[in-house]
Structures are given as structure tokens and as C-alpha cells.
Design a protein around this motif. Structure first.
Motif: not given
Length: 261
Positions: A55-74
Motif C-alpha cells: 500500500a505504501l509503495a502504491r501510495a507514492c508519497g500519500a503515506d499520510d492518508l494511509l496513516q490517518h485513514a479511519g478503519v471501521h468494522t462496519d
């Protein structure tokens, strides 16, 4: 003071919600597509794989969006505070939703984001969104692809929407005379408040003997569709729930008082 892209409230209130994405690489690619267009709110619903090295490789510098992404069960948790939810759909459904194209979707999301949180739902790579998930949406959006080959990669679809949002956003910045519509001044019910109404309605129908909601899913789906079209505000939700409580009280022999405005 002129807002910068990083502090523009409208862009910050638009969330892309990925429902059960299968591949972490696609999550990274969506993050890249969003960041290139100035979007930052990424929410994940029950991802099959959490963001990883791919995911980090495909993000190509958008690491902050991945770091702060919310993860929800539903899904309800991911859209609870949203005033409008738009779901992507590649095929016709049994019930007719108001269906937009990407430019109209971008305009709707930006306009509504001026007044509160909004969401665009992107479904599973293999099967998209279910009917139950689409039933939580006020609008559907369809990308008019080649009917002989309509399959779009998740990140490619996200890029289409992200570009259209940025195009509309730039138009708005160039047009200082554009004013919000009366609709945007309404204090619309959130997705969570609408869910409370739907649950209360199902309970009331069962209590008063109007059909059997357990075996009449189509009835409840039609009622959801009705209220999604109507887009009630918070006062209207309180009135409706007061009426439902009164109906339940009459069935049980108890009196219910209407809610205050």
C-alpha cells in the motif's frame, strides 16, 4: 482570508469510504489518487488486508492518508455523521435511485460539504456495494464506461471522482459570487439519525401489526428509499419518531407526548 488547499473545509469534509477492499495495493493507489487532487479523508470498512508495504509503495508519497485513514468494522460507523452519502453502482437496481454522473456527484459533494460531512462509497473490487449498503445512500453515481467492457479498477474509479471534485472546487474558487442554496442551510439528519428512524419504524410496524418486517425486507427498503429522497432534517426526524412512539403507546395502552421543536 483566502483558504489554502490544506485548510479548505469543503475538501476536508469529503471522505472516500472503501467498503471491504480486498487488496492493500488498491488502498494505496486510492490514497495517491485522492492526494493528487487535494483530498485527504480516507475511511476503510473491514479491509481484507490492512495497509502494508505494498500500500505504501502504491501510495507514492500519500503515506499520510494511509496513516490517518479511519478503519471501521462496519459501514454505519464510517458514515454516522454524514449529511449525504453517495454510493457507486455499475448496474441497475430493483428500486430506482436518483442516479448521478461523476460531474454532478462532484458538485453535490462539494455543495453539501459546505454545510457538513459527506461521503462517497466505493465498493468491493469484485462485487461493488450490496443493496443493503446502497439503501443507506441518498444518491447513486454511475461512471458511463464502455458497456462492452465496463470494469474499472478501484483506484481508477477513485481518480475519476477525485478529478471531478477538484475541477468543481477550482471553478468555485474562481467564482466569488456563488452563494449556497437554501437546501444547504437545512440541518439535515445524519446517517446515524436516519438509521435510528428506520429501526424505530421497523419496531413500530411490528408492534402495530402492519405486515411482518422480518419477512418484508422489500417494504422496509422502499421506506428507506422514501426517506432518502425526502432528506428530512433533525426536527422532522424528531416529529416522525414522536408519531411512531405515540402509535406504539396507543397499541400498548400508554400515551406518548410529542417531542419539542
Amino acid at each position: 482570508m483566502m483558504m489554502t488547499e490544506n485548510t479548505d473545509n469543503a475538501l476536508a469534509r469529503i471522505r472516500f469510504v472503501l467498503v471491504e477492499p480486498s487488496l492493500s495495493g488498491n488502498i494505496g493507489a486510492v490514497a495517491r489518487a485522492m492526494k493528487t487532487m487535494g483530498l485527504s479523508r480516507l475511511e476503510l470498512v473491514a479491509p481484507k488486508q490492512p495497509p502494508d508495504a505494498e500500500a505504501l509503495a502504491r501510495a507514492c508519497g500519500a503515506d499520510d492518508l494511509l496513516q490517518h485513514a479511519g478503519v471501521h468494522t462496519d459501514l454505519p460507523a464510517a458514515i454516522a455523521d454524514c449529511r449525504v452519502v453517495i454510493g457507486t453502482s455499475a448496474r441497475r437496481r430493483t428500486l430506482e435511485w436518483e442516479t448521478l454522473e461523476p460531474p454532478e456527484t462532484a458538485r453535490k459533494l462539494l455543495d453539501e460539504a459546505a454545510a457538513g460531512e459527506v461521503a462517497l462509497l466505493l465498493g468491493r473490487e469484485s462485487s461493488g456495494l450490496t443493496n443493503a449498503e446502497l439503501a443507506r445512500c441518498q444518491f447513486l453515481v454511475h461512471i458511463p464506461t464502455n458497456p462492452d467492457f465496463s470494469s474499472l479498477n478501484l483506484a481508477a474509479a477513485a481518480q475519476v471522482f477525485a478529478y471531478e471534485i477538484r475541477r468543481c472546487w477550482r471553478e468555485d474558487r474562481a467564482d466569488a459570487t456563488r452563494a449556497p442554496s437554501d437546501e444547504l442551510r437545512r440541518d439535515l439528519a445524519t446517517a446515524q439519525e436516519l438509521e435510528g428512524l428506520h429501526g424505530h419504524l421497523a419496531d413500530t410496524l411490528r408492534d402495530i401489526g402492519f405486515g411482518d418486517p422480518d419477512s418484508s425486507k422489500k417494504l422496509l427498503l422502499r421506506l428507506r428509499h422514501l426517506f432518502n429522497r425526502a432528506r428530512p432534517d433533525r426536527v422532522e426526524i424528531n416529529i416522525l419518531r414522536g408519531i411512531l412512539s405515540a402509535a406504539q403507546g396507543r397499541k400498548s395502552g400508554k400515551r406518548s407526548t410529542p417531542p419539542a421543536d
